[in-house]
Motif scaffolding. Structure first.
Motif, PDB file in Angstrom:
ATOM      1  N   HIS A 196       0.826  -1.208   0.000  1.00 24.78           N
ATOM      2  CA  HIS A 196       0.000   0.000   0.000  1.00 24.78           C
ATOM      3  C   HIS A 196       0.862   1.260   0.000  1.00 24.78           C
ATOM      4  N   ASP A 219      -7.670  -6.777   1.730  1.00 30.75           N
ATOM      5  CA  ASP A 219      -7.171  -5.405   1.744  1.00 30.75           C
ATOM      6  C   ASP A 219      -8.280  -4.370   1.794  1.00 30.75           C
ATOM      7  N   ALA A 269      -7.963   0.110   1.792  1.00 26.03           N
ATOM      8  CA  ALA A 269      -7.147   1.314   1.910  1.00 26.03           C
ATOM      9  C   ALA A 269      -8.042   2.531   1.761  1.00 26.03           C
ATOM     10  N   HIS A 300      -4.346   1.963   5.700  1.00 28.21           N
ATOM     11  CA  HIS A 300      -4.667   0.630   5.172  1.00 28.21           C
ATOM     12  C   HIS A 300      -4.798  -0.356   6.329  1.00 28.21           C
TER      13      HIS A 300
END
Length: 436
Positions: free
Chosen positions: A146, A238, A240, A293
């Motif tokens: 990230h 994930d 973010a 993130h």
């Protein structure tokens, strides 16, 4: 191709993390157009340093990854040269602020900032030695993924690469100067035993880092939230967010900076936990974009903290953290009020304004800190055992501790004033690492 610095400051045996951070660097070099400089700043004992050197020697060389393993002698040589080139007054004081004899979380990261500048790195990505990486399907989950996706981009250009944004349109032309996450596992501060012994005492003690004018309810809520990171839930996928990142959602074991670390350093206070969190607040209060993130680092405690000597040393650092907050809370409040005035026309931090605010804080009366020591002593005496023994050791040191907290902030202001010349000098100062 840009160069980045992935750094691991350590003062303890940490060969597994040395190996792991190299693997993260290799991942970055394979997946992004970057040259990764792995910088191990090693203040550990000789046997541990030898283990770290062996760990670096044993890794499989990866194109695009260069290692730099610097003990304190090598770091000191670099700093002396950079300080001399900068032409700063009181060079020995500057050297002591950059490489003090005692533990300093801010100073070790400041050294990484300057050495990264020497290496031509545009960003610094920090990890900690008492950490490890989460895994998904048996593979490590690296935060650098990230970090390199967004760091240094204009916010409007980074927006399509994240999962969500709550950034106001007024900030979209600013650069993303911070990408980070938190940790899972043990509390970031080794105080879970206090909570187990007496939850009311725990809240009284942890609430000491709040501004004195906060209500009892606000302090209780802060205590309940503090040092818990992202909890204990494992990584499953994930996410973010492009935002003005709340410092409470970040940890210095899992963070990266671009641009801002070349304008303002971290407080070089010794034996003070939390002294390395200043830039998180500066980025937030100056309304500079960041990405939050969820590739959280795994935090754990080393066995040294469980010894009597380790306990006493850690409790002193915890005490000095509370005393530092008299000054830091005032600076954070002033930075929040200043807001856009902290930046120039090209979205760079105005270091001179930050310096003014830090100098202003050093003139505060110490009554609030005297009360903090009163609460801490009373609370620890109630806990009994080694906590009571530590509380009794504070009484003869009260004035010294109060003075040290103020002097630490004065030293921080001095370092801010010297930082730009030091950064420029570092660009022309070479290091002599173990290169691969």
């Amino acid at each position: 191709m840009r160069a980045i610095c992935l750094t691991l400051p350590t003062n303890r045996p940490s060969a597994p993390m040395v190996t792991a951070i190299y693997a993260e660097a290799a991942y970055a070099a394979r997946h992004f157009p970057v040259e990764v400089h792995v910088l191990v700043l090693d203040s550990a004992a000789p046997d541990a340093r030898a283990e770290h050197a062996a760990a670096l020697a044993a890794v499989r060389p990866t194109p695009g990854v260069v290692t730099h393993h610097l003990d304190e002698d090598a770091q000191r040589d670099f700093l002396r040269a950079a300080i001399a080139r900068a032409g700063l007054p009181k060079p020995e004081l500057m050297l002591d602020l950059m490489l003090p004899a005692d533990v300093s979380y801010g100073a070790c990261t400041n050294r990484a900032f300057l050495i990264a500048t020497s290496l031509g790195c545009s960003s610094v990505h920090r990890r900690d030695s008492d950490s490890s990486y989460q895994e998904l399907a048996g593979e490590p989950v690296y935060p650098v993924h990230h970090e390199l996706t967004s760091l240094g981009e204009r916010a409007r250009d980074a927006a399509p690469r994240v999962d969500a944004t709550d950034l106001d349109a007024a900030h979209l032309d600013k650069p993303v100067v911070l990408v980070g996450a938190s940790f899972v596992g043990e509390l970031s501060v080794d105080i879970s035993e206090i909570r187990q012994l007496d939850e009311d005492v725990y809240r009284d003690v942890v609430g000491l880092w709040a501004p004195a004018d906060w209500s009892a309810q606000q302090k209780r809520e802060l205590a309940d939230e503090s040092f818990t990171g992202a909890g204990t839930a494992p990584f499953t996928g994930d996410h973010a967010l492009l935002t003005l990142v709340d410092p409470m959602r970040l940890d210095m074991c899992n963070i990266s900076f671009q641009q801002v670390h070349e304008r303002v350093p971290l407080p070089p206070a010794t034996n003070t936990i939390g002294s390395d969190y200043f830039l998180m607040h500066l980025v937030h209060d100056a309304a500079l974009p960041g990405v939050l993130h969820n590739r959280h680092i795994v935090n754990f405690y080393t066995t040294e903290r469980r010894t009597d000597a380790g306990f006493t040393a850690y409790q002193l650092r915890f005490t000095k953290f509370f005393l530092s907050m008299l000054y830091l809370n005032a600076v954070y409040a002033a930075m929040a009020e200043a807001g856009p005035a902290l930046l120039d026309d090209v979205h760079q931090v105005r270091a001179e304004r930050v310096s003014e605010l830090v100098w202003d804080s050093t003139r505060l009366p110490v009554t609030e800190n005297e009360e903090r020591l009163d609460v801490l002593e009373r609370s620890y005496l109630r806990l009994g055992g080694r906590y009571a023994t530590f509380a009794q050791s504070l009484a003869p040191r009260r004035q010294q501790l109060l003075d040290e907290a103020r002097h630490d902030m004065e030293d921080f202001a001095r370092l801010i004033d010297a930082w730009r010349p030091l950064v420029r000098a570092s660009q022309a100062t070479r290091i002599h690492p173990l290169d691969r």
